[in-house]
Scaffold this motif. Structure first.
Motif, PDB file in Angstrom:
ATOM      1  N   THR A 265      45.059  38.079  47.082  1.00  0.00           N
ATOM      2  CA  THR A 265      44.033  37.128  46.647  1.00  0.00           C
ATOM      3  C   THR A 265      42.661  37.786  46.630  1.00  0.00           C
ATOM      4  N   LYS A 266      42.378  38.594  47.653  1.00  0.00           N
ATOM      5  CA  LYS A 266      41.095  39.276  47.698  1.00  0.00           C
ATOM      6  C   LYS A 266      40.938  40.210  46.495  1.00  0.00           C
ATOM      7  N   ARG A 267      41.989  40.921  46.157  1.00  0.00           N
ATOM      8  CA  ARG A 267      41.926  41.814  44.992  1.00  0.00           C
ATOM      9  C   ARG A 267      41.680  41.022  43.713  1.00  0.00           C
ATOM     10  N   GLN A 268      42.313  39.848  43.624  1.00  0.00           N
ATOM     11  CA  GLN A 268      42.120  39.015  42.445  1.00  0.00           C
ATOM     12  C   GLN A 268      40.685  38.510  42.346  1.00  0.00           C
ATOM     13  N   LEU A 269      40.118  38.135  43.481  1.00  0.00           N
ATOM     14  CA  LEU A 269      38.728  37.674  43.487  1.00  0.00           C
ATOM     15  C   LEU A 269      37.785  38.798  43.054  1.00  0.00           C
ATOM     16  N   ILE A 270      38.031  39.993  43.571  1.00  0.00           N
ATOM     17  CA  ILE A 270      37.177  41.129  43.225  1.00  0.00           C
ATOM     18  C   ILE A 270      37.297  41.464  41.740  1.00  0.00           C
ATOM     19  N   ALA A 271      38.531  41.428  41.221  1.00  0.00           N
ATOM     20  CA  ALA A 271      38.736  41.697  39.802  1.00  0.00           C
ATOM     21  C   ALA A 271      38.027  40.654  38.944  1.00  0.00           C
ATOM     22  N   ALA A 272      38.086  39.399  39.381  1.00  0.00           N
ATOM     23  CA  ALA A 272      37.422  38.328  38.630  1.00  0.00           C
ATOM     24  C   ALA A 272      35.909  38.496  38.678  1.00  0.00           C
ATOM     25  N   LEU A 273      35.376  38.909  39.827  1.00  0.00           N
ATOM     26  CA  LEU A 273      33.944  39.177  39.929  1.00  0.00           C
ATOM     27  C   LEU A 273      33.526  40.260  38.945  1.00  0.00           C
ATOM     28  N   ASN A 274      34.306  41.313  38.870  1.00  0.00           N
ATOM     29  CA  ASN A 274      33.977  42.415  37.977  1.00  0.00           C
ATOM     30  C   ASN A 274      34.059  42.023  36.504  1.00  0.00           C
ATOM     31  N   GLU A 275      34.857  40.990  36.213  1.00  0.00           N
ATOM     32  CA  GLU A 275      35.001  40.547  34.828  1.00  0.00           C
ATOM     33  C   GLU A 275      33.842  39.648  34.399  1.00  0.00           C
ATOM     34  N   HIS A 276      33.186  39.008  35.386  1.00  0.00           N
ATOM     35  CA  HIS A 276      32.092  38.094  35.076  1.00  0.00           C
ATOM     36  C   HIS A 276      30.766  38.798  35.321  1.00  0.00           C
TER      37      HIS A 276
END
Length: 247
Positions: free
Chosen positions: A180-191
């Protein structure tokens, strides 16, 4: 929590605004009278076409506003913390209005073209703020009777967040999972928009709003904006990009 390898290598950083850096290196910032006046730009930085009274290379710094989305606040007890090192954050003493409110980021642009998030805020009302009050945890005061230190929150991941206290438990439980943490970080980088990295996600009864913090890691202070009747109209975090005017 060791976030050095699991986080800092993944969240992208925006280049710093050379010559404008003012990041608190210690846990608290002392003042002579127990109060640190917020920058004069806390409110006006969000106005269209705002220009700071800060000069770099002979030119004023300009602001633009990024609107990541709305935050849902069920209880009115607000926590501001590094979302990847918030275990748990302590709600401010003052309660804010409950409901759904816009999150806004004021992005400063230096004459060189480099950009940084200078302020992050929750806007509770369109009524103008006529004074500013430091947001404090329980048991602290800025009247000089209990403390003459400024209180804020430390950032270790280059990311800050707003969340309701009732959202902390479900958020922290979810973020404890490495996937989940990796997904949050990936989403941050996309926005990423205009120098800002941001993410708004639902957790439990409300939402968590994340945003990049000024020049990255540091210690950041929040302020309540109050109208002429003393009602809270905004909560703004100063991310240390714009130097406060000296008295």
């Amino acid at each position: 929590m060791d976030i050095g390898n699991s986080l800092l290598g993944w969240v992208r950083r925006v280049p710093p605004l050379v010559g404008l850096l003012l990041v608190a290196a210690c846990a608290t910032a002392r003042t002579d009278n127990g109060q640190i006046p917020p920058s004069a730009m806390i409110g006006s930085a969000f106005e269209a076409g705002a220009k700071a009274r800060v000069i770099a290379d002979g030119k004023p710094v300009e602001f633009s506003t990024v609107s990541p989305g709305d935050i849902e606040i069920p209880s009115g007890r607000i926590v501001v913390c590094d979302p990847f090192a918030c275990d748990p954050g302590i709600p401010f003493t003052k309660a804010v209005p409950t409901g759904r409110f816009p999150v806004q980021l004021a992005v400063a642009r230096a004459p060189s073209g480099e950009q940084q998030v200078a302020y992050a805020r929750i806007l509770f009302s369109a009524r103008p703020a006529v004074r500013w009050e430091m947001a404090l945890p329980p048991g602290e005061s800025i009247d000089g009777s209990q403390t003459n230190y400024a209180f804020g929150f430390p950032v270790e991941s280059g990311t800050g967040s707003f969340m309701d206290a009732t959202v902390q438990e479900p958020y922290l439980a979810a973020a404890a999972d490495p996937n989940t943490k990796r997904q949050l970080i990936a989403a941050l980088n996309e926005h990423q928009t205009s120098g800002a990295t941001w993410l708004v996600r639902p957790f439990g009864p409300g939402t968590v709003a994340m945003f990049s913090t000024g020049f990255g890691d540091g210690y950041y202070i929040s302020y309540f904006g109050l109208d002429d009747a003393g009602r809270i109209v905004s909560l703004t975090t100063d991310l240390g990009v714009i130097e406060r005017p000296r008295s």
